[in-house]
Design a protein around this motif. Sequence first.
Motif, PDB file in Angstrom:
ATOM      1  N   GLU A  72       0.824  -1.220   0.000  1.00 16.30           N
ATOM      2  CA  GLU A  72       0.000   0.000   0.000  1.00 16.30           C
ATOM      3  C   GLU A  72       0.855   1.266   0.000  1.00 16.30           C
ATOM      4  OE1 GLU A  72      -3.661   0.182   1.005  1.00 16.30           O
ATOM      5  OE2 GLU A  72      -3.854  -1.920   0.463  1.00 16.30           O
ATOM      6  N   ASP A  92      -4.231   9.925   8.639  1.00 15.48           N
ATOM      7  CA  ASP A  92      -5.674   9.820   8.441  1.00 15.48           C
ATOM      8  C   ASP A  92      -6.520  10.217   9.637  1.00 15.48           C
ATOM      9  OD1 ASP A  92      -5.661   8.799   5.785  1.00 15.48           O
ATOM     10  OD2 ASP A  92      -4.930   6.903   6.576  1.00 15.48           O
ATOM     11  N   ARG A 177      -3.455  15.006   2.932  1.00 11.42           N
ATOM     12  CA  ARG A 177      -4.067  13.842   3.529  1.00 11.42           C
ATOM     13  C   ARG A 177      -3.866  12.603   2.672  1.00 11.42           C
ATOM     14  NH1 ARG A 177     -10.269  13.319   5.571  1.00 11.42           N
ATOM     15  NH2 ARG A 177      -9.995  11.272   6.445  1.00 11.42           N
ATOM     16  N   ARG A 181      -6.911   5.358   2.140  1.00 15.18           N
ATOM     17  CA  ARG A 181      -7.930   4.800   3.030  1.00 15.18           C
ATOM     18  C   ARG A 181      -8.713   3.681   2.367  1.00 15.18           C
ATOM     19  NH1 ARG A 181     -10.971   9.385   3.398  1.00 15.18           N
ATOM     20  NH2 ARG A 181      -9.521  10.338   1.973  1.00 15.18           N
ATOM     21  N   ARG A 182      -9.374   2.918   3.220  1.00 13.70           N
ATOM     22  CA  ARG A 182     -10.137   1.790   2.718  1.00 13.70           C
ATOM     23  C   ARG A 182     -11.249   2.267   1.796  1.00 13.70           C
ATOM     24  NH1 ARG A 182     -10.558  -2.645   5.928  1.00 13.70           N
ATOM     25  NH2 ARG A 182     -12.792  -2.676   5.726  1.00 13.70           N
TER      26      ARG A 182
ATOM     27  N   GLU B 178      -9.711   3.962   9.991  1.00 13.06           N
ATOM     28  CA  GLU B 178      -9.105   5.207   9.510  1.00 13.06           C
ATOM     29  C   GLU B 178      -7.930   4.973   8.553  1.00 13.06           C
ATOM     30  OE1 GLU B 178     -10.177   8.475  12.974  1.00 13.06           O
ATOM     31  OE2 GLU B 178      -8.191   7.592  13.001  1.00 13.06           O
ATOM     32  N   THR B 179      -7.100   3.976   8.845  1.00 10.93           N
ATOM     33  CA  THR B 179      -5.858   3.837   8.070  1.00 10.93           C
ATOM     34  C   THR B 179      -5.797   2.574   7.216  1.00 10.93           C
ATOM     35  OG1 THR B 179      -4.592   2.541   9.657  1.00 10.93           O
ATOM     36  CG2 THR B 179      -4.662   4.911  10.025  1.00 10.93           C
TER      37      THR B 179
END
Lengths: 182, 219
Positions: A72, A92, A177, A181-182, B178-179
């Motif tokens: 990732e 995040d 940012r 994220r998912r 969140e991550t």
Amino acid sequence: MKAVCWMGTSDVQTLTVEDPAILNPHDAILKITRTAICGSDLHLYDGFIPTMESGDILGHEFMGIVEDVGREVTNLQRGDRVVVPFTIACGDCIFCTKKIWSACDNTNPNAHLMEAAYGYSGSGLFGYSHMMGGYAGGQAQYVRVPFANVGPLKIESDLPDEKVLFLSDRVHGRRKRSDSRR
Amino acid sequence: MERALSEKPNAEKVSQSGVAGIVLDGHYLPPPVDKDGKQWVRTSALILRPPSELYELWRDVEKAPLWQEQITEVRVTGPKTSHWIMLTGDDSGKSIEWDSEVLNDEPDKGIAWSSVEGDSNNAGEVIFATAPGERGTIVTVLQEFRMSKLASAWETLTGRNPKQVIIENLRHFKALAETGEIPRIEGQPHGPRRTTGKAKKSLYGETIATPTGGQRTAG
């Protein structure tokens, strides 16, 4: 690899330990090219920081060449030269979106220990006691850098290591940012 | 101010100095007990994601082992029921199993559940409330257990008591939401731990496996 291990108050040794591995998708592995000893390493050396344990690898000022990245990690690749900041930040949480990296909610696996001491947990730190996350530090040949999309600052100029290394105690590379994220 | 400084945000007062303080520092005290013998835990977290997304992640119970400590398997057995398998919190390697039923299910708002049969007598509720000022969601978890005080005290010393499990699980849930991963240090290199280092591993809770978050890359 060789690593500088804290073995007790006033007892720091260079020992052979396992090489670090990628443990999470946002991790990167660096081959260290330069690392420094900080004044705050003296607090550890003198035994004033609780939750240091024998075998902990020291070092929070370091830079190196990216050796491997988790799947990732989007903005670093093998061969990049980077300086890594002391604080580990997720990018995040509400604090990271306000660039208050050292208050990151999501990077301290031992947050309950820091809560006991400080009332609220801050971010994880490299090589700075179990209370601060228990992460292995960078006074070693290799280091694992968690959340590598956020912290590391790429050095694309030909400035020598000595001129950029000390950014590691201060500067965060990330400015916007995370989009991971998912 | 004084109160704020002497209190953990989601737990009891910081333990006093002295032997008890040293033993309990870094642990959470066993949860409070009601008159009828029920232990209860309440905790909350501010998560910077919309309630709908958090509801879906929580409601997908078969994914619970990815972020809940010690849970090894969850099987959905019906629209409202599921079967849970969990390692006991005391590091002995034994498992307990129970069936759980959803009592109240409000999409994007909250879920309440209770165990119906098996080795664990628990019930709980999670509430997802939109936080003001575009700060995501306030997630509040309330859980109740019936277990002996002795077992709870034993788990406090050797691993995680039910209260700390709930608090840590919510932390893992927040990090995952969140991550996309749960921070971990298990598996990283270190030098020889010596005797005290090994003894304190349990005190630090580092004997409890960190849930993988489901995206662990082989090292």
